[in-house]
Design an enzyme around this catalytic site. Structure first.
Site, short mmCIF file in Angstrom:
data_model
loop_
_atom_site.label_atom_id
_atom_site.label_comp_id
_atom_site.label_asym_id
_atom_site.label_seq_id
_atom_site.Cartn_x
_atom_site.Cartn_y
_atom_site.Cartn_z
N ASN A 16 29.41 41.84 49.78
CA ASN A 16 29.38 40.62 48.97
C ASN A 16 29.10 39.43 49.90
OD1 ASN A 16 30.42 38.15 47.85
ND2 ASN A 16 31.27 39.34 46.18
N ASP B 27 28.81 36.19 49.05
CA ASP B 27 29.17 34.88 48.49
C ASP B 27 29.62 33.88 49.56
OD1 ASP B 27 28.75 36.06 46.05
OD2 ASP B 27 30.87 36.08 45.44
N HIS B 28 30.36 34.38 50.56
CA HIS B 28 30.96 33.41 51.50
C HIS B 28 29.96 32.82 52.49
CE1 HIS B 28 34.75 33.64 49.72
NE2 HIS B 28 34.87 34.94 49.91
N ARG C 145 28.24 21.89 52.86
CA ARG C 145 27.44 20.73 53.25
C ARG C 145 26.29 20.45 52.28
NH1 ARG C 145 27.46 18.46 58.51
NH2 ARG C 145 29.64 18.34 59.06
N HIS D 173 28.00 36.92 43.39
CA HIS D 173 28.65 36.48 42.14
C HIS D 173 28.11 35.10 41.79
CE1 HIS D 173 32.77 35.76 39.93
NE2 HIS D 173 31.73 35.55 39.16
N ARG E 104 28.64 32.24 39.79
CA ARG E 104 29.73 31.70 38.97
C ARG E 104 29.21 30.58 38.10
NH1 ARG E 104 35.05 33.28 41.18
NH2 ARG E 104 35.88 31.91 39.58
N ARG F 213 29.59 27.47 42.54
CA ARG F 213 30.26 26.95 43.74
C ARG F 213 29.73 27.57 45.03
NH1 ARG F 213 36.21 29.61 43.08
NH2 ARG F 213 36.07 28.54 41.08
N GLU G 71 27.36 40.13 40.17
CA GLU G 71 28.69 39.99 39.56
C GLU G 71 28.64 38.79 38.64
OE1 GLU G 71 31.58 40.39 42.95
OE2 GLU G 71 32.75 39.28 41.47
N THR H 292 39.30 32.88 43.84
CA THR H 292 38.46 34.06 43.75
C THR H 292 38.88 34.82 42.50
OG1 THR H 292 37.78 36.10 44.88
CG2 THR H 292 40.03 35.38 45.26
N THR H 293 38.14 35.86 42.11
CA THR H 293 38.49 36.63 40.91
C THR H 293 39.93 37.13 41.05
OG1 THR H 293 36.20 37.36 40.99
CG2 THR H 293 37.61 38.40 39.36
N GLU I 92 34.72 49.22 38.22
CA GLU I 92 35.13 48.82 39.57
C GLU I 92 36.62 48.56 39.49
OE1 GLU I 92 33.04 45.64 41.66
OE2 GLU I 92 34.82 45.31 42.91
N HIS J 175 37.98 44.23 46.23
CA HIS J 175 38.78 43.01 46.31
C HIS J 175 39.90 43.17 47.33
CE1 HIS J 175 40.13 39.04 45.30
NE2 HIS J 175 39.02 38.92 44.59
N GLY J 176 39.83 42.31 48.34
CA GLY J 176 40.89 42.29 49.35
C GLY J 176 40.81 43.43 50.35
N1 PXP Z 1 34.71 42.91 43.71
C1 PXP Z 1 34.81 41.88 42.83
C2 PXP Z 1 34.68 42.19 41.38
C3 PXP Z 1 35.03 40.56 43.28
O1 PXP Z 1 35.13 39.57 42.39
C4 PXP Z 1 35.08 40.32 44.66
C5 PXP Z 1 35.23 38.91 45.16
O2 PXP Z 1 34.11 38.18 44.88
C6 PXP Z 1 34.96 41.42 45.53
C7 PXP Z 1 34.80 42.70 45.03
C8 PXP Z 1 35.02 41.24 47.01
O3 PXP Z 1 36.31 40.82 47.35
P1 PXP Z 1 36.61 40.38 48.83
O4 PXP Z 1 35.81 39.14 49.09
O5 PXP Z 1 38.11 40.11 48.81
O6 PXP Z 1 36.22 41.51 49.72
#
Ligand code: PXP
Length: 240
Positions: free
Chosen positions: A6, A8-9, A17, A42, A44, A48, A69, A99-100, A150, A190-191
């Site tokens: 993922n 996103d970050h 910025r 994702h 959103r 963001r 996502e 986050t989700t 998932e 997630h996590g």
């Molecule tokens: N799966 C889903 C459905 C999520 O919403 C996220 C966070 O965007 C992730 C996986 C990835 O989670 P993490 O960034 O904590 O690895």
């Protein structure tokens, strides 16, 4: 077990910025070169991090598979049907959350989620629903026509008490097993990080993990390529 990253970050850093770098599209390419099996982003409602532009370009550039996502809204379904990612993962979305925060409440959101799944499937996009580790949600996901689940691993990742961790892992294991027996694809996320991935990779029914934060956090110090390879090495020690 496949590893999908993922990104996103990377976009979060760019949006800090409101500039054009770092570009998540470039990050996706490096993840793929390092051996990632897929790219997740994702889009959103509040844009963001990931922007519409990213999703459109990623569709052109990702060589593995793109998992979009998204919330089960008309706006997102329309974008998905325009972009045509390999798959879409439906998640609950709250504006204020960092986050989700959990899996979909499929019973409560049945009409909205079923309608989104139907439109996505009609367009030829595979669908996954993000659920808590509980067998009833698997039944609902099947009734709604989803191709995959998932499993939300966020609670497992946050727990500190060893007994509670074992209990939560057992729920993840049981839910994975039931879903697999019923013919569904089983993803988890997630996590997940470089330590807790071991327990998840030991659940043989899990086909794929989706990991963002821990890999991008490590990449700040080691580079994306090393961060992805480090995670792949841990997974490959347990699973092929
Ligand atoms: N799966 C889903 C459905 C999520 O919403 C996220 C966070 O965007 C992730 C996986 C990835 O989670 P993490 O960034 O904590 O690895």
């Amino acid at each position: 077990m496949r590893l999908c990253i993922n990104i996103d970050h990377i976009a979060t850093l760019r949006q800090a910025r409101l500039e054009s770098e770092p570009d998540p599209v470039l990050a996706a390419g490096i993840c793929e070169l390092a051996g990632a099996d897929g790219i997740v982003c994702h889009l959103r409602e509040d844009r963001r991090h990931i922007l519409d532009r990213d999703v459109h370009i990623l569709k052109q550039t990702v060589k593995t598979k793109l998992d979009l996502e998204m919330a089960a809204t008309d706006e997102m379904v329309k974008i998905a049907c325009d972009v045509m990612p390999y798959m879409a993962t439906l998640v609950p979305e709250k504006r204020q959350e960092l986050t989700t925060e959990g899996g979909l409440d499929l019973a409560a959101a049945e009409l909205k989620v079923s309608a989104a799944i139907e439109k996505l499937k009609d367009a030829g996009i595979k669908t996954s629903v993000f659920i808590e580790p509980d067998p009833e949600s698997v039944d609902l996901a099947i009734e709604m026509g989803a191709d995959m689940i998932e499993i939300h691993t966020g609670k497992f990742a946050r727990l500190k008490d060893p007994l509670e961790i074992i209990n939560e892992l057992e729920k993840i294991r049981q839910t994975s097993k039931i879903a697999k027996e019923l013919g569904m694809g089983v993803n988890a996320g997630h996590g997940l990080n470089y330590l807790n991935i071991t327990a998840i990779a030991n659940i043989s029914e899990i086909d794929e993990v989706s990991i963002g934060h821990s890999i991008i956090a490590r990449a700040v110090f080691t580079g994306i390529e090393n961060a992805v390879k480090d995670m792949l090495n841990i997974i490959r020690r347990i699973r092929q």
